[in-house]
Design an enzyme around this catalytic site. Structure first.
Site, PDB file in Angstrom:
ATOM      1  N   HIS A 131       5.403  -9.089  -5.214  1.00  0.00           N
ATOM      2  CA  HIS A 131       6.681  -8.699  -5.826  1.00  0.00           C
ATOM      3  C   HIS A 131       7.505  -9.941  -6.179  1.00  0.00           C
ATOM      4  O   HIS A 131       8.069 -10.043  -7.272  1.00  0.00           O
ATOM      5  CB  HIS A 131       7.490  -7.819  -4.868  1.00  0.00           C
ATOM      6  N   SER A 138      10.982   1.932   2.361  1.00  0.00           N
ATOM      7  CA  SER A 138      10.810   2.386   0.978  1.00  0.00           C
ATOM      8  C   SER A 138      11.375   1.367  -0.001  1.00  0.00           C
ATOM      9  O   SER A 138      10.771   1.084  -1.044  1.00  0.00           O
ATOM     10  CB  SER A 138      11.497   3.742   0.788  1.00  0.00           C
ATOM     11  N   TRP A 162       9.090  -1.652  -0.121  1.00  0.00           N
ATOM     12  CA  TRP A 162       7.871  -1.267  -0.851  1.00  0.00           C
ATOM     13  C   TRP A 162       8.085  -1.377  -2.358  1.00  0.00           C
ATOM     14  O   TRP A 162       7.202  -1.827  -3.086  1.00  0.00           O
ATOM     15  CB  TRP A 162       7.490   0.160  -0.465  1.00  0.00           C
ATOM     16  N   HIS A 163       9.255  -0.986  -2.837  1.00  0.00           N
ATOM     17  CA  HIS A 163       9.545  -1.073  -4.266  1.00  0.00           C
ATOM     18  C   HIS A 163       9.737  -2.513  -4.721  1.00  0.00           C
ATOM     19  O   HIS A 163       9.407  -2.851  -5.865  1.00  0.00           O
ATOM     20  CB  HIS A 163      10.802  -0.261  -4.599  1.00  0.00           C
ATOM     21  N   GLY A 164      10.280  -3.372  -3.873  1.00  0.00           N
ATOM     22  CA  GLY A 164      10.537  -4.760  -4.244  1.00  0.00           C
ATOM     23  C   GLY A 164      11.809  -5.255  -3.594  1.00  0.00           C
ATOM     24  O   GLY A 164      12.615  -4.468  -3.090  1.00  0.00           O
TER      25      GLY A 164
END
Length: 462
Positions: free
Chosen positions: A100, A352, A355-357
């Protein structure tokens, strides 16, 4: 017409068009998996087709990236089973975070680009769940939750089974996330896929066509709306000149518009998993049973747009990832004999977000989500404390919870869309941080005005 002309005609980059073509191709590729005769053949086909589609979409380096978490997961299961789940969790997330940061994928997605990081996100969840379920396989059943009992792996999957599970026909592109045990039973024709005991084989074609039609409608609506509600408007001088209601209305429409892109993506992935047969999840209990395809379902569009409570959002939005977070983060942070609280909710939302960045907008969105859900629970408890005889007042509280959810969800979603700290704070500040103040106020007010049950609990006989 060449790729550049095609991409220009629909307003996307060549890289995104290439991904979309490969993504849609997962439907016929998954269909072909139905006619592969043997169990071994299915594993080989699933792995090879997934790797080939990854190569066409993102280039050769994507498969090298995918090998890292796959190797981490398999090696941890082979070398140290008692802690393989936690090892895979932290090392898998560490590599994902590194990607990321290195690729700054959020900026690329925001500007219309694409890279393999999105697929790596899905793959990371799959290898973690596999390792955790293998870890659960050595524990006593009595101390396990229902989901752990259902998904635990007694034996270690073979390498080809593992590769097939991870890359199955391109399902790692956008999900849905599914369990290794379900994948193995599907390839072996066991469990609900067993047709030897006078069970008819469910037809996937009707459900597949519905998912494809839904995808077409979602994409058409997104292409129609997105030019009218650009995200750049939040930092333009004209936006600052608008009144409060117009600013808030624009935030709502910007969030509403962005969601149709995800509805399209998840509808395509749903069609792909359904037509392969893996999306089958059993039969209804009706007099004439009908097949269910919930395993592939990642979103309930009406459930999101008309949610009566923020608590319902994780149940209808990115459903399989929400299920993963519940089973592998939220529930595992709760000690035996104790109830989950705000800490477990906040920790789950933080995972969460990571996990997305590591963009500030993601972090702020998921912290906002935790506040939003906690505030919605307060309204619900107050609603439940009202006597059933006062039906109108109860209905008013339901409507208030609906309005609260619409307001806070679309306010919070701005951070998820614009990503940068400055743009997020500018958008939040333009409506006086109303979507933050209201949830925090409700949470604090719940300590001052605690909800009391409408009917006192009967006293136990001494």
């Amino acid at each position: 017409m060449d790729m550049s002309s095609m991409a220009g005609s629909i307003g996307v980059s060549v890289a995104v068009l290439r991904f979309l073509l490969c993504f849609v191709a997962t439907i016929p590729v998954s269909f072909a998996c139905r006619i592969v005769p043997s169990r071994l053949g299915k594993h080989l086909y699933a792995a090879a087709s997934g790797a080939f589609l990854s190569y066409l979409s993102f280039g050769f380096s994507s498969n090298l990236h995918f090998l890292v978490p796959m190797t981490i997961g398999y090696a941890s299961m082979a070398i140290y089973r008692p802690k393989c789940g936690i090892i895979t969790f932290f090392l898998g997330f560490a590599y994902l975070i590194g990607c990321h940061v290195f690729y700054m994928s959020g900026d690329a997605w925001k500007e219309g680009g694409i890279d393999s990081t999105g697929a790596l996100m899905v793959l990371t969840l799959k290898v973690i769940s596999c390792s955790m379920n293998y870890n659960d396989g050595m524990l006593k059943e009595e101390g396990l939750r229902e989901a752990q009992k259902k998904n635990r792996l007694i034996q270690m999957p073979s390498l080809i089974e593992y590769f097939g599970y991870c890359l199955c026909c391109g399902s790692h592109f956008a999900g849905p996330v599914y369990e290794m045990k379900d994948y193995l039973e599907w390839t072996e024709g066991k469990g609900i896929w067993d047709t030897t005991e006078k069970r008819k084989k469910p037809s996937p074609y009707g459900a597949t066509i519905r998912a494809i039609l839904q995808a077409a409608i979602c994409m058409a609506l997104y292409l129609y709306l997105v030019p009218q509600y650009p995200l750049t408007r939040f930092t333009e001088p004209v936006y600052q000149e608008w009144g409060f209601l117009r600013k808030f209305s624009y935030q709502y429409m910007a969030g509403f518009t962005a969601r149709w892109k995800y509805y399209f993506i998840w509808s395509i992935s749903e069609a792909s998993i359904i037509i392969s047969g893996l999306g089958f999840s059993g039969w209804t209990d009706d007099a004439s049973p009908k097949p269910k395809w919930d395993r592939a379902k990642n979103v309930d569009i009406l459930g999101v747009e008309l949610a009566k409570s923020a608590v319902q959002i994780p149940l209808v939005w990115n459903i399989q990832v929400s299920t993963w977070l519940r089973h592998y983060v939220y529930e595992r942070l709760v000690q035996n004999g104790k109830k989950a609280g705000f800490f477990q909710l906040l920790a789950t939302q933080t995972v969460s977000a990571v996990w997305h960045g590591l963009y500030p907008g993601y972090m702020m969105f998921f912290v906002q989500s935790a506040l939003m859900i906690a505030g919605s629970r307060v309204i619900y408890r107050w609603q439940q404390a009202i006597s059933p005889k006062m039906a109108m007042l109860r209905n008013i509280m339901v409507f208030i919870n609906f309005l609260y959810t619409v307001l806070v969800l679309n306010y919070s979603a701005v951070g998820f869309m614009v990503l940068s700290l400055h743009e997020t704070l500018t958008a939040y500040g333009s409506v006086y941080y109303i979507g933050t103040i209201i949830p925090v106020g409700l949470i604090l007010l719940s300590y001052v005005v605690p909800a009391k049950p409408s009917r006192p609990k009967p006293r136990k006989e001494e």
